[in-house]
Design an enzyme around this catalytic site. Sequence first.
Site, short mmCIF file in Angstrom:
data_model
loop_
_atom_site.label_atom_id
_atom_site.label_comp_id
_atom_site.label_asym_id
_atom_site.label_seq_id
_atom_site.Cartn_x
_atom_site.Cartn_y
_atom_site.Cartn_z
N GLY A 16 0.82 -1.20 0.00
CA GLY A 16 0.00 0.00 0.00
C GLY A 16 0.86 1.25 0.00
O GLY A 16 2.08 1.19 0.13
N THR A 74 1.20 3.83 2.15
CA THR A 74 1.94 4.16 3.37
C THR A 74 3.07 3.17 3.59
O THR A 74 4.18 3.56 3.96
CB THR A 74 1.00 4.18 4.58
OG1 THR A 74 -0.15 4.98 4.28
CG2 THR A 74 1.69 4.75 5.80
N ASP A 90 3.00 -2.56 8.38
CA ASP A 90 2.03 -2.51 7.29
C ASP A 90 1.04 -1.40 7.55
O ASP A 90 0.91 -0.89 8.67
CB ASP A 90 1.30 -3.86 7.19
CG ASP A 90 0.72 -4.13 5.81
OD1 ASP A 90 0.68 -3.19 4.98
OD2 ASP A 90 0.28 -5.27 5.56
N ALA A 98 -3.08 0.20 7.02
CA ALA A 98 -4.44 -0.27 7.27
C ALA A 98 -5.42 0.67 6.61
O ALA A 98 -5.14 1.87 6.42
CB ALA A 98 -4.72 -0.35 8.78
N ASP A 99 -6.56 0.15 6.24
CA ASP A 99 -7.62 0.97 5.66
C ASP A 99 -8.48 1.60 6.75
O ASP A 99 -9.03 2.68 6.57
CB ASP A 99 -8.48 0.13 4.72
CG ASP A 99 -7.67 -0.42 3.56
OD1 ASP A 99 -7.06 0.37 2.84
OD2 ASP A 99 -7.62 -1.65 3.39
N GLU A 148 -0.83 -10.52 3.53
CA GLU A 148 -0.62 -9.61 4.65
C GLU A 148 -0.97 -10.28 5.98
O GLU A 148 -0.24 -10.15 6.96
CB GLU A 148 -1.46 -8.35 4.46
CG GLU A 148 -0.93 -7.42 3.38
CD GLU A 148 -1.86 -6.27 3.07
OE1 GLU A 148 -1.38 -5.25 2.53
OE2 GLU A 148 -3.07 -6.37 3.36
N LYS A 187 -7.46 7.38 9.11
CA LYS A 187 -7.84 5.96 9.08
C LYS A 187 -8.46 5.50 10.40
O LYS A 187 -8.94 4.37 10.49
CB LYS A 187 -6.62 5.10 8.75
CG LYS A 187 -5.95 5.44 7.42
CD LYS A 187 -6.87 5.17 6.25
CE LYS A 187 -6.25 5.60 4.93
NZ LYS A 187 -4.99 4.92 4.63
#
Length: 262
Positions: free
Chosen positions: A34, A36, A89, A91-92, A111, A129
Amino acid sequence: MTGELSPIDKAKFVAAKRATDYVEDGMRVGLGTGSTAAWMVRCLGEMVREQGLRIKGVPTSTRTAQLAQDVGIEVVSLDAAKWLDVTIDGADEFDGNLNLIKGGGGALLQEKIVATASDQMIVIADVGKEVETLGAFPLPVEVVPFGWQTTQALIEETLVSMDVLGRSTTLRMNGAAPFMTDEGNHILDLHLKRIGDARQLAMVLNQMPGVVENGLFIDICDAVVVGFGDGRVEVRDINAGTIEQAMLDFAETDNLFTDLVD
């Protein structure tokens, strides 16, 4: 370069930059997917090149693998690494208990596998988010192509008995064709608006024939690094019960991301 960033991109950058503090020499690191996470990979690549950092990176998608190799990070498979020290990682969505919705980029299966094979999972995100209750972002569910419409109908039928506000589902597309994950599967996006019991929904979805995995990450994240548009960062550690705030200093001429495409 950072002086030219929009506030949301600056928030992503400072979160990614701060999260690299979790990475130490010799670690095996899960590399998320993603926009970020891509900033984080670039930051780690700079540390490899300029500080001599030695790490083994386990990417969660083919595009992350390519980016990691491009910036000089040694890439290995999860089978070769066996277990990871940390995964970083994006996140949405994330809530106050650090439960997540992930999979907006289509890599939710890899993931989740990588995150659960790690001593720590660190999430990096801009403050936008954060939500009180998960569900505003469509919940991705990875399904096998065979009989996907039957699987979709089964999911929609099951949602009637779930604590959600919306029940519509759509097949994710890539132009005129269905989106394909790295494993060759499809993704159904569930437009639920609000998820009252994320744990229950995750378990029910994964019991359905045809469902490979869902994008609810429950009790997996250990800490979230939240970035703000003014350069502030906030680290929330769910295990320690701590919240730390700081202002991240960075060079206005930083050009780490001049050729980075989200």
